[in-house]
Design an enzyme around this catalytic site. Structure first.
Site, PDB file in Angstrom:
ATOM      1  N   ARG A 104     -18.505   8.661   1.104  1.00 57.63           N
ATOM      2  CA  ARG A 104     -19.521   7.689   0.708  1.00 57.63           C
ATOM      3  C   ARG A 104     -20.729   7.818   1.629  1.00 57.63           C
ATOM      4  O   ARG A 104     -20.626   8.269   2.762  1.00 57.63           O
ATOM      5  CB  ARG A 104     -18.967   6.265   0.790  1.00 57.63           C
ATOM      6  CG  ARG A 104     -17.923   6.063  -0.230  1.00 57.63           C
ATOM      7  CD  ARG A 104     -17.560   4.624  -0.363  1.00 57.63           C
ATOM      8  NE  ARG A 104     -16.989   4.438  -1.666  1.00 57.63           N
ATOM      9  CZ  ARG A 104     -17.694   4.263  -2.779  1.00 57.63           C
ATOM     10  NH1 ARG A 104     -19.000   4.186  -2.732  1.00 57.63           N
ATOM     11  NH2 ARG A 104     -17.098   4.147  -3.927  1.00 57.63           N
ATOM     12  N   THR A 160      -4.760   6.564   0.534  1.00 56.86           N
ATOM     13  CA  THR A 160      -6.106   6.493   1.141  1.00 56.86           C
ATOM     14  C   THR A 160      -6.186   5.341   2.145  1.00 56.86           C
ATOM     15  O   THR A 160      -7.137   5.263   2.902  1.00 56.86           O
ATOM     16  CB  THR A 160      -7.213   6.313   0.070  1.00 56.86           C
ATOM     17  OG1 THR A 160      -6.902   5.158  -0.717  1.00 56.86           O
ATOM     18  CG2 THR A 160      -7.315   7.533  -0.828  1.00 56.86           C
ATOM     19  N   GLY A 161      -5.212   4.455   2.131  1.00 57.79           N
ATOM     20  CA  GLY A 161      -5.180   3.345   3.094  1.00 57.79           C
ATOM     21  C   GLY A 161      -4.765   3.836   4.475  1.00 57.79           C
ATOM     22  O   GLY A 161      -4.288   4.969   4.622  1.00 57.79           O
ATOM     23  N   TYR A 176     -11.929   7.430 -12.590  1.00 61.92           N
ATOM     24  CA  TYR A 176     -12.079   6.108 -11.945  1.00 61.92           C
ATOM     25  C   TYR A 176     -12.673   5.104 -12.934  1.00 61.92           C
ATOM     26  O   TYR A 176     -12.107   4.048 -13.194  1.00 61.92           O
ATOM     27  CB  TYR A 176     -12.984   6.247 -10.734  1.00 61.92           C
ATOM     28  CG  TYR A 176     -13.174   4.983  -9.913  1.00 61.92           C
ATOM     29  CD1 TYR A 176     -12.107   4.416  -9.231  1.00 61.92           C
ATOM     30  CD2 TYR A 176     -14.423   4.390  -9.790  1.00 61.92           C
ATOM     31  CE1 TYR A 176     -12.279   3.271  -8.450  1.00 61.92           C
ATOM     32  CE2 TYR A 176     -14.606   3.255  -9.008  1.00 61.92           C
ATOM     33  CZ  TYR A 176     -13.534   2.704  -8.335  1.00 61.92           C
ATOM     34  OH  TYR A 176     -13.709   1.579  -7.561  1.00 61.92           O
ATOM     35  N   LYS A 225     -10.774   1.857 -14.597  1.00 62.74           N
ATOM     36  CA  LYS A 225     -11.221   0.492 -14.303  1.00 62.74           C
ATOM     37  C   LYS A 225     -11.597  -0.247 -15.592  1.00 62.74           C
ATOM     38  O   LYS A 225     -11.393  -1.458 -15.690  1.00 62.74           O
ATOM     39  CB  LYS A 225     -12.398   0.517 -13.334  1.00 62.74           C
ATOM     40  CG  LYS A 225     -12.010   0.951 -11.914  1.00 62.74           C
ATOM     41  CD  LYS A 225     -11.144  -0.091 -11.215  1.00 62.74           C
ATOM     42  CE  LYS A 225     -10.947   0.235  -9.736  1.00 62.74           C
ATOM     43  NZ  LYS A 225     -10.086  -0.747  -9.049  1.00 62.74           N
ATOM     44  N   ASP A 250       0.857  -1.191   0.000  1.00 58.22           N
ATOM     45  CA  ASP A 250       0.000   0.000   0.000  1.00 58.22           C
ATOM     46  C   ASP A 250       0.887   1.232   0.000  1.00 58.22           C
ATOM     47  O   ASP A 250       1.953   1.214   0.626  1.00 58.22           O
ATOM     48  CB  ASP A 250      -0.897  -0.002   1.255  1.00 58.22           C
ATOM     49  CG  ASP A 250      -2.200   0.749   1.034  1.00 58.22           C
ATOM     50  OD1 ASP A 250      -2.131   1.963   0.778  1.00 58.22           O
ATOM     51  OD2 ASP A 250      -3.275   0.140   1.112  1.00 58.22           O
ATOM     52  N   ASP A 291       4.136   2.181  -3.940  1.00 59.64           N
ATOM     53  CA  ASP A 291       3.110   2.629  -4.891  1.00 59.64           C
ATOM     54  C   ASP A 291       3.137   1.686  -6.098  1.00 59.64           C
ATOM     55  O   ASP A 291       4.134   1.636  -6.823  1.00 59.64           O
ATOM     56  CB  ASP A 291       3.458   4.069  -5.319  1.00 59.64           C
ATOM     57  CG  ASP A 291       2.468   4.632  -6.326  1.00 59.64           C
ATOM     58  OD1 ASP A 291       1.621   3.866  -6.842  1.00 59.64           O
ATOM     59  OD2 ASP A 291       2.554   5.839  -6.594  1.00 59.64           O
ATOM     60  N   GLY A 349       2.190  -7.766 -15.118  1.00 61.58           N
ATOM     61  CA  GLY A 349       3.560  -8.156 -15.479  1.00 61.58           C
ATOM     62  C   GLY A 349       4.166  -9.049 -14.408  1.00 61.58           C
ATOM     63  O   GLY A 349       4.852 -10.036 -14.702  1.00 61.58           O
ATOM     64  N   TYR A 395      -3.693  -9.634 -21.183  1.00 57.80           N
ATOM     65  CA  TYR A 395      -2.699 -10.543 -20.579  1.00 57.80           C
ATOM     66  C   TYR A 395      -3.210 -11.981 -20.576  1.00 57.80           C
ATOM     67  O   TYR A 395      -2.440 -12.926 -20.730  1.00 57.80           O
ATOM     68  CB  TYR A 395      -2.317 -10.092 -19.156  1.00 57.80           C
ATOM     69  CG  TYR A 395      -1.111  -9.198 -19.172  1.00 57.80           C
ATOM     70  CD1 TYR A 395      -1.178  -7.913 -19.698  1.00 57.80           C
ATOM     71  CD2 TYR A 395       0.128  -9.660 -18.698  1.00 57.80           C
ATOM     72  CE1 TYR A 395      -0.061  -7.107 -19.735  1.00 57.80           C
ATOM     73  CE2 TYR A 395       1.251  -8.848 -18.751  1.00 57.80           C
ATOM     74  CZ  TYR A 395       1.145  -7.572 -19.265  1.00 57.80           C
ATOM     75  OH  TYR A 395       2.263  -6.772 -19.320  1.00 57.80           O
TER      76      TYR A 395
HETATM   77  N1  UDP Z   1     -24.998  10.377  -1.131  1.00 54.16           N
HETATM   78  C1  UDP Z   1     -25.816  11.150  -0.328  1.00 54.16           C
HETATM   79  N2  UDP Z   1     -25.250  11.827   0.722  1.00 54.16           N
HETATM   80  C2  UDP Z   1     -23.926  11.768   1.016  1.00 54.16           C
HETATM   81  C3  UDP Z   1     -23.099  10.962   0.212  1.00 54.16           C
HETATM   82  C4  UDP Z   1     -23.661  10.286  -0.861  1.00 54.16           C
HETATM   83  O1  UDP Z   1     -27.019  11.242  -0.545  1.00 54.16           O
HETATM   84  O2  UDP Z   1     -23.485  12.425   1.991  1.00 54.16           O
HETATM   85  C5  UDP Z   1     -25.614   9.657  -2.262  1.00 54.16           C
HETATM   86  C6  UDP Z   1     -24.859   9.828  -3.573  1.00 54.16           C
HETATM   87  O3  UDP Z   1     -25.320  10.971  -4.257  1.00 54.16           O
HETATM   88  C7  UDP Z   1     -25.201   8.537  -4.292  1.00 54.16           C
HETATM   89  C8  UDP Z   1     -25.390   7.533  -3.168  1.00 54.16           C
HETATM   90  O4  UDP Z   1     -25.570   8.290  -1.978  1.00 54.16           O
HETATM   91  O5  UDP Z   1     -26.428   8.670  -4.998  1.00 54.16           O
HETATM   92  C9  UDP Z   1     -24.203   6.610  -2.997  1.00 54.16           C
HETATM   93  O6  UDP Z   1     -23.052   7.394  -2.948  1.00 54.16           O
HETATM   94  P1  UDP Z   1     -21.617   6.796  -2.650  1.00 54.16           P
HETATM   95  O7  UDP Z   1     -20.611   7.894  -2.827  1.00 54.16           O
HETATM   96  O8  UDP Z   1     -21.641   6.079  -1.353  1.00 54.16           O
HETATM   97  O9  UDP Z   1     -21.424   5.664  -3.749  1.00 54.16           O
HETATM   98  P2  UDP Z   1     -21.576   5.646  -5.355  1.00 54.16           P
HETATM   99  O10 UDP Z   1     -22.288   6.876  -5.831  1.00 54.16           O
HETATM  100  O11 UDP Z   1     -20.198   5.545  -5.867  1.00 54.16           O
HETATM  101  O12 UDP Z   1     -22.388   4.433  -5.557  1.00 54.16           O
END
Ligand code: UDP
Length: 327
Positions: free
Chosen positions: A189, A38-39, A148, A152, A34, A59, A105, A162
């Site tokens: 989140r 963010t970890g 992101y 991904k 790590d 890294d 790799g 690969y």
């Molecule tokens: N969300 C929210 N309030 C917050 C943070 C997120 O209502 O304080 C909403 C966000 O707009 C999204 C959902 O919750 O629709 C999930 O968001 P998160 O960032 O957890 O995950 P992701 O959008 O990547 O699924």
């Protein structure tokens, strides 16, 4: 006989640290890696004294050197929340592109099987519901989640290359919203945001009218699905998530009930490109891995709330959000 060795990148993160625990429990020698952007070392400090655990502060976007043999590589290093993408978009792009190239790799050099952590974000703001693995997605490459989502998607393409060009044994998991102990309280989140706000006695910030949906999987279920996928002989992407779909408004109400807070839900602007609905179709995981989630949201949320509640006070109060999502 010496133990089989597993490399887990992103080992100090939420999912990485739970995977370290699982592989230690299964009797492997685990090498955790790590760069700690963010970890958090607190997630693996209980593993540090173990003879079967080693930690490399490195890294993975830079050349990875690991002496000795490797049986498996699990590539889980990456920022994983919209707040992080906004703060560190270039590292986010690099870890899933350059970092994946390095991890692949290494897998080729060590003849190791590699599992890469992809995401439901490859489906973008999905026009197919629930999302099946054969849906190609609806992603905005230049939006706030582009760094992101596109990295991904590149990761998946590189992994397939690969597999096809070098016969590397590859596995791709598409992870849907997952929660549990060791999530970062300030990663933006929805679950740590709501629970942190409830504990601090603040209103819960619901983005938009809360009609957008998500489906939340408890971390132990996810780890079980990943473990089974790694051991399987299936190399195409597999969704792992809990299909129990809920609106964000209902989810907020559940958190209010769970925590007993007297605060309420307040509406904030909906972030740009916020997916309107998300729910995994797990038919494939059921058929190929014999897997389905076991932990209900009520059970999982209770455990997670206990974890957050018992964090040191200074952590709960010092972790404020510097960055707001782009609207
Ligand atoms: N969300 C929210 N309030 C917050 C943070 C997120 O209502 O304080 C909403 C966000 O707009 C999204 C959902 O919750 O629709 C999930 O968001 P998160 O960032 O957890 O995950 P992701 O959008 O990547 O699924």
């Amino acid at each position: 006989m010496s133990k089989e060795r597993v490399l887990i990148t992103g080992a100090a993160g939420f999912l990485g640290s739970h995977l370290c625990d699982r592989f230690i429990k299964e009797g492997y020698h685990v090498i955790g890696m790590d760069n700690l952007i963010t970890g958090d070392m607190r997630n693996i400090e209980h593993l540090m004294p173990l003879p079967n655990f080693e930690f490399y502060h490195h890294d993975v976007s830079k050349y990875i050197h690991i002496p000795g043999e490797l049986k498996y590589i699990l590539h889980f290093a990456s920022p994983a929340s919209p707040i992080d993408y906004l703060k560190i978009p270039i590292q986010t792009l690099k870890v899933s592109s350059l970092g994946t190239h390095n991890a692949l790799g290494l897998a080729l050099a060590k003849k190791a099987r590699i599992l890469v952590a992809s995401t439901s974000e490859v489906y973008g703001d999905p026009l197919v519901h629930p999302q099946t693995e054969d849906y190609w997605g609806n992603v905005n490459p230049v939006g706030p989640r582009g760094c992101y989502d596109e990295a991904k998607r590149f990761m998946e393409a590189m992994t397939m290359a690969y597999h096809d060009a070098h016969n590397v044994e590859t596995r791709i998991v598409r992870i849907f919203n997952t929660y549990g102990p060791r999530m970062r309280l300030n990663d933006g989140r929805v679950l740590p945001a709501f629970i942190g706000q409830a504990i601090r006695g603040e209103d819960l910030t619901m983005f938009g009218d809360g009609s957008q949906t998500r489906a939340f999987c408890y971390v132990d279920d996810l780890v079980e699905g990943i473990y089974r996928l790694l051991k399987s002989d299936y190399h195409l992407p597999v969704n792992i998530g809990n299909p129990a779909e809920i609106t964000i408004k209902e989810f907020g109400e559940e958190i209010i009930k769970l925590t007993g807070t007297t605060q309420k839900l307040v509406s904030k602007p909906l972030p740009k490109d916020d997916p309107k609905q998300r729910k995994p179709d797990i038919t494939k995981a059921k058929a190929i891995l014999g897997w389905e989630p076991k932990v209900t949201r009520a059970e999982g949320l209770k455990i997670t709330y206990e974890y957050f509640k018992n964090l040191p006070k200074e952590l709960i109060y010092s972790e404020h959000r510097e960055f707001q999502p782009k609207v």
